[in-house]
Design an enzyme around this catalytic site. Structure first.
Site, PDB file in Angstrom:
ATOM      1  N   ARG A 587       0.845  -1.188   0.000  1.00 22.24           N
ATOM      2  CA  ARG A 587       0.000   0.000   0.000  1.00 22.24           C
ATOM      3  C   ARG A 587       0.885   1.244   0.000  1.00 22.24           C
ATOM      4  O   ARG A 587       2.070   1.190   0.353  1.00 22.24           O
ATOM      5  CB  ARG A 587      -0.902   0.032   1.232  1.00 22.24           C
ATOM      6  CG  ARG A 587      -1.995  -1.009   1.221  1.00 22.24           C
ATOM      7  CD  ARG A 587      -2.781  -1.009   2.522  1.00 22.24           C
ATOM      8  NE  ARG A 587      -3.540   0.218   2.714  1.00 22.24           N
ATOM      9  CZ  ARG A 587      -4.244   0.492   3.824  1.00 22.24           C
ATOM     10  NH1 ARG A 587      -4.265  -0.384   4.816  1.00 22.24           N
ATOM     11  NH2 ARG A 587      -4.922   1.621   3.915  1.00 22.24           N
ATOM     12  N   HIS A 588       0.325   2.358  -0.403  1.00 22.50           N
ATOM     13  CA  HIS A 588       1.020   3.640  -0.302  1.00 22.50           C
ATOM     14  C   HIS A 588       1.334   3.935   1.157  1.00 22.50           C
ATOM     15  O   HIS A 588       0.757   3.343   2.084  1.00 22.50           O
ATOM     16  CB  HIS A 588       0.151   4.751  -0.881  1.00 22.50           C
ATOM     17  CG  HIS A 588      -1.212   4.813  -0.245  1.00 22.50           C
ATOM     18  ND1 HIS A 588      -1.442   5.393   0.987  1.00 22.50           N
ATOM     19  CD2 HIS A 588      -2.408   4.317  -0.653  1.00 22.50           C
ATOM     20  CE1 HIS A 588      -2.715   5.282   1.307  1.00 22.50           C
ATOM     21  NE2 HIS A 588      -3.331   4.619   0.324  1.00 22.50           N
ATOM     22  N   ASN A 594      -5.837   8.888   5.649  1.00 22.77           N
ATOM     23  CA  ASN A 594      -5.715   7.743   6.546  1.00 22.77           C
ATOM     24  C   ASN A 594      -5.731   8.198   7.999  1.00 22.77           C
ATOM     25  O   ASN A 594      -6.366   7.571   8.854  1.00 22.77           O
ATOM     26  CB  ASN A 594      -4.413   6.983   6.279  1.00 22.77           C
ATOM     27  CG  ASN A 594      -4.436   6.217   4.974  1.00 22.77           C
ATOM     28  OD1 ASN A 594      -3.425   6.112   4.288  1.00 22.77           O
ATOM     29  ND2 ASN A 594      -5.579   5.673   4.611  1.00 22.77           N
ATOM     30  N   ARG A 639      -0.965   9.808  -3.733  1.00 20.26           N
ATOM     31  CA  ARG A 639      -0.346   9.169  -2.569  1.00 20.26           C
ATOM     32  C   ARG A 639       0.490   7.954  -2.961  1.00 20.26           C
ATOM     33  O   ARG A 639       1.476   7.636  -2.283  1.00 20.26           O
ATOM     34  CB  ARG A 639      -1.396   8.807  -1.526  1.00 20.26           C
ATOM     35  CG  ARG A 639      -2.567   7.948  -1.976  1.00 20.26           C
ATOM     36  CD  ARG A 639      -3.597   7.892  -0.854  1.00 20.26           C
ATOM     37  NE  ARG A 639      -4.769   7.071  -1.139  1.00 20.26           N
ATOM     38  CZ  ARG A 639      -5.848   7.496  -1.776  1.00 20.26           C
ATOM     39  NH1 ARG A 639      -5.896   8.746  -2.224  1.00 20.26           N
ATOM     40  NH2 ARG A 639      -6.897   6.697  -1.944  1.00 20.26           N
ATOM     41  N   GLU A 660      -7.788   3.290  -6.243  1.00 24.00           N
ATOM     42  CA  GLU A 660      -8.597   2.717  -5.168  1.00 24.00           C
ATOM     43  C   GLU A 660     -10.055   2.568  -5.598  1.00 24.00           C
ATOM     44  O   GLU A 660     -10.525   3.249  -6.525  1.00 24.00           O
ATOM     45  CB  GLU A 660      -8.509   3.622  -3.928  1.00 24.00           C
ATOM     46  CG  GLU A 660      -9.299   3.162  -2.709  1.00 24.00           C
ATOM     47  CD  GLU A 660      -8.904   1.789  -2.196  1.00 24.00           C
ATOM     48  OE1 GLU A 660      -9.036   0.802  -2.955  1.00 24.00           O
ATOM     49  OE2 GLU A 660      -8.496   1.690  -1.030  1.00 24.00           O
ATOM     50  N   HIS A 726      -3.581   0.439  -3.431  1.00 22.53           N
ATOM     51  CA  HIS A 726      -4.500   0.763  -2.343  1.00 22.53           C
ATOM     52  C   HIS A 726      -5.101  -0.512  -1.752  1.00 22.53           C
ATOM     53  O   HIS A 726      -5.002  -1.596  -2.328  1.00 22.53           O
ATOM     54  CB  HIS A 726      -5.609   1.685  -2.865  1.00 22.53           C
ATOM     55  CG  HIS A 726      -5.092   2.868  -3.608  1.00 22.53           C
ATOM     56  ND1 HIS A 726      -4.864   4.092  -3.026  1.00 22.53           N
ATOM     57  CD2 HIS A 726      -4.724   3.023  -4.911  1.00 22.53           C
ATOM     58  CE1 HIS A 726      -4.401   4.939  -3.922  1.00 22.53           C
ATOM     59  NE2 HIS A 726      -4.306   4.311  -5.082  1.00 22.53           N
TER      60      HIS A 726
END
Length: 774
Positions: A587-588, A594, A639, A660, A726
């Site tokens: 994931r980023h 977040n 991101r 995403e 994502h």
């Protein structure tokens, strides 16, 4: 009415960084003491109005710098004549924050007693104070809210021959304390940038953040140090993972095997089947045909004289709670109704879009046997049949097609034991031939029985090396399923030799043979016996894969293949090979959304996210230092781009398909807000996360559909790939490699700041996990 003034700049501790808040101002006022309170204007208590606000309020300054070609980990800073920007002490300069991939930003409020502000821009490494590079030219100066002199580029001389230029945007506005407070209230309610009365949110950057353990030295990774437990992926012989023979339950057909398996611990129970249904159709005899039409035997067509059986129609589930279109049994018009899927026969895959549409077309237009598809493997031993069958099974399941892998060798071992020598496989051994035909027939019976219960695609895995055997299977399948033969041919002696050695190491046929060389020679004799009677496929519908396993050329021959699903199978097989290579999924880094627990969005990284980007860079450069053909794949959202931005030496590719899951009208909300404001949507999602589609957004099934080209390209690649994407997308990708059921995909754990390394090779798929940060 709020009655206060800002008398000097305030440096705010976390978590109030980035945003100069009313709450922070009140906290500062409360800690100033009795003497400091004299600086506050108290003359307006009776009127409820701050007199100095008529003079324009406080000066709000916004500084932005833009440069797409960032240099290493250098971060723009501001140093100047007031305490918050260091009072010209470069070690206390205020860091700017990244607003987008190319823009850096800093905003602050200048109090009345500091409205003459001198400042300059600096470039400093994020995690230490040296070297510090100051912009060329004289100081920049604000006086009374006006920039003195002309705006100019910020020019930094990195070396005598290397110059870095930033475009500079400077803006100043007057902001009253009332608007500051109102903006803060709006920010508290929305947790996102907002404006009140046209006044932008007032923000202030934090002081430079430290790195874990206080030093960048911790970024020099020891890869093994970061290994964490992963799901068990020990090497298992692929044939043992196939469907357990249901014949074991039929009145002692395998009585000898059953008694021996009780001692060996082998389970003879058939796993329960959980049907994932998206599209449901009536039983075949009741399919709706237009008046005057009769069924033609050609696939996907009708002859002009077809007849109508009844008026029943079809319904398609397009998301949880959505009405389905059905034809009333007593009326000729279509009505909407909601009916349960449980117990329905002839179920279609839990899929979406093209997959569901093709499934309807195939079952509505094709004859009964075309509703089910049998892929019958053909080929000499050690040609990769079982490996190919396992990959194809995994791919079709992931797309939503109910698929099972039936391995005849597994039936043989359970029926006749694992101690058969090469003589058992001789073409002139009538007892051996009869025994092998018997277990093949049992496997075919099991497969067609499973299809009658609703299964869609069966993979029949055996050598099937003679026309006689293949004709037997076609007669057994007549009227029950359509057969496509998949023949694997390999002329590369090196690959064959490698596969033979793997067979001796892994196959249960040689588990009780302690002497590797004895097992090797026995298998070579078995292979000779098959070669003497082998007849290539020239009958029916077939796909021939000739020297395709290496991924370096080869050819594929197709005969009498039509329809959506057979076409997808051919396309998949064209792009598969056995070349070992790792695929890294991550994931980023943590984003600002977040931190705020908001879904969707396109925000930049938080401080932790930027640190992870640095660690990921070092990890990838160390892990793939000898893999110069590797590539980095990201989504188009910033991101992921920022997370991979510093990785050097590898091409970077942006995939829109890796974006995403689209949350539609829920984008930017927290789950608590959805629960409070959209309880019906919240309940529908909780009931079935796989099929739930956000209003004007996507479901997990939609994500799987758009990821198919990514899977095909990952299968085609012969070099390592790093995928930075994502949570929902990586859940779907991971489920493909791990062969996880569709219903589990929305619940797969996909933690931040963790790398999942998928190793693809001839022995199957294995994984490692590296956790770079807590």
């Amino acid at each position: 009415m709020y009655n206060f003034k800002i008398n000097h700049l305030v440096s705010l501790p976390k978590p109030l960084t980035r945003r100069l808040t009313f709450q922070g101002l009140l906290k500062h006022k409360a800690t100033m003491g009795t003497g400091a309170s004299k600086n506050l204007d108290s003359s307006s208590h009776g009127s409820g109005e701050d007199k100095d606000d008529h003079g324009g309020g406080q000066l709000y300054v916004s500084l932005k710098m833009e440069n797409c070609k960032l240099k290493g980990d250098l971060v723009p800073h501001v140093v100047g004549s007031v305490p918050l920007v260091g009072s010209w002490d470069t070690s206390k300069a205020l860091a700017m924050e990244r607003e987008s991939t190319s823009m850096w930003e800093l905003s602050f409020v200048v109090p009345p007693n500091h409205e003459t502000l001198d400042f300059k821009f600096l470039l400093k490494p994020k995690y230490n104070n040296v070297p510090c590079i100051e912009e060329e030219g004289t100081n920049r100066q604000f006086m009374g809210g006006t920039l003195q002199g002309d705006a100019r580029l910020a020019v930094f001389k990195l070396t005598p021959d290397e110059v870095l230029e930033y475009r500079v945007f400077i803006k100043a506005n007057r902001v009253s304390p009332f608007d500051l407070a109102a903006s803060w209230r709006a920010y508290q309610e929305n947790l996102e940038p907002s404006t009140v009365r046209g006044i932008p949110d007032v923000s202030i950057n934090s002081l430079p953040e430290g790195v874990e353990k206080g030093s960048s030295a911790s970024l020099d990774l020891d890869l093994e140090q970061y290994l964490v437990p992963a799901p068990t992926t020990s090497v298992v012989y692929a044939a043992n993972l196939t469907e357990t023979p249901r014949s074991l339950k039929r009145g002692g057909v395998f009585s000898n095997a059953e008694s021996s398996n009780k001692d060996s611990g082998v389970s003879v129970d058939r796993p329960a089947t959980i049907k994932e249904m998206e599209v449901v159709i009536p039983d075949p005899p009741k399919l709706y045909h237009p008046p005057g039409m009769v069924e033609s035997k050609s696939v996907g067509t009708f002859s002009p004289s077809q007849k109508q059986d009844n008026h029943r129609g079809m319904f398609v589930d397009r998301g949880v709670g959505s009405p389905r279109l059905v034809r009333s049994a007593s009326a000729a018009t279509l009505t909407t109704a909601i009916q349960p899927d449980s117990g329905a026969k002839r179920s279609m895959p839990a899929a979406a879009g093209a997959v569901a549409a093709a499934a309807i077309a195939d079952q509505m237009l094709g004859p009964k046997e075309d509703m089910h598809l049998a892929i019958v493997l053909v080929g000499l031993p050690a040609r990769g049949k079982t490996f190919t069958a396992a990959k194809l099974t995994r791919y079709l399941r992931w797309l939503g097609h109910d698929t099972k892998h039936f391995n005849v060798g597994k039936y043989r071992r359970l029926k006749h034991g694992t101690n058969q020598t090469a003589d058992f496989f001789r073409g002139d051994n009538p007892e051996g031939m009869e025994a092998r035909n018997e277990v093949a027939a049992l496997a075919m019976d099991d497969m067609t029985a499973w299809m009658e219960e609703g299964g869609q695609v069966g993979i029949f895995d055996a050598t099937n090396s003679t026309s006689e055997r293949r004709n037997m299977l076609m007669k057994m399948a007549e009227g029950k399923c359509k057969i496509i033969f998949l023949e694997t041919l390999c002329n590369d002696r090196q690959i064959i030799e490698r596969n033979i050695r793997l067979k001796i190491q892994q196959s249960p046929d040689y588990a009780e043979e302690p002497d590797f060389e004895a097992g090797y020679q026995d298998f070579k004799r078995r292979l000779d016996n098959y070669e003497k009677i082998y007849e290539p496929v020239n009958e029916g519908s077939y796909i021939k894969m000739i020297d395709m396993v290496s991924g370096h050329g080869g050819q594929i021959q197709v005969n009498n293949i039509s329809g959506y699903l057979p076409g997808r199978i051919v396309f998949f097989l064209v792009n598969t090979h056995l070349t070992p290579r790792p695929i890294l999924l991550t994931r980023h880094g943590e984003s600002r959304d977040n931190v705020r627990a908001r879904i969707g969005g396109d925000t930049v990284l938080s401080g932790n996210g930027e640190l992870y980007a640095k660690k990921l860079t070092n990890f990838v450069e160390k892990r793939l230092k000898n893999e110069r053909a590797a590539s980095i794949w990201t989504s188009t959202l910033q991101r992921t781009i920022l997370t991979a931005n510093q990785i050097a030496g590898f091409p970077k590719i942006q995939w829109r398909a890796l974006d995403e899951i689209n949350a539609g009208v829920c984008d930017g909300m927290t789950y608590e807000e959805i629960k409070k404001n959209m309880p019906d949507e919240y309940g529908s999602r909780k009931k079935d996360k796989l099929r739930y589609r956000y209003p004007r957004g996507e479901s997990y099934l939609d994500v799987i559909q758009r990821l198919e080209p990514v899977i095909i390209e990952l299968e085609r690649q012969r070099a390592p790939v790093v995928v930075v994407s994502h949570q929902a997308v990586l859940r779907a990708l991971y489920a493909y490699f791990a062969d996880r059921p569709l219903k589990e995909i929305p619940h797969i754990e996909m933690p931040l700041h963790t790398i999942i390394e998928i190793q693809m090779g001839v022995t199957g798929v294995q994984e490692k996990r590296y956790k770079l940060m807590d």
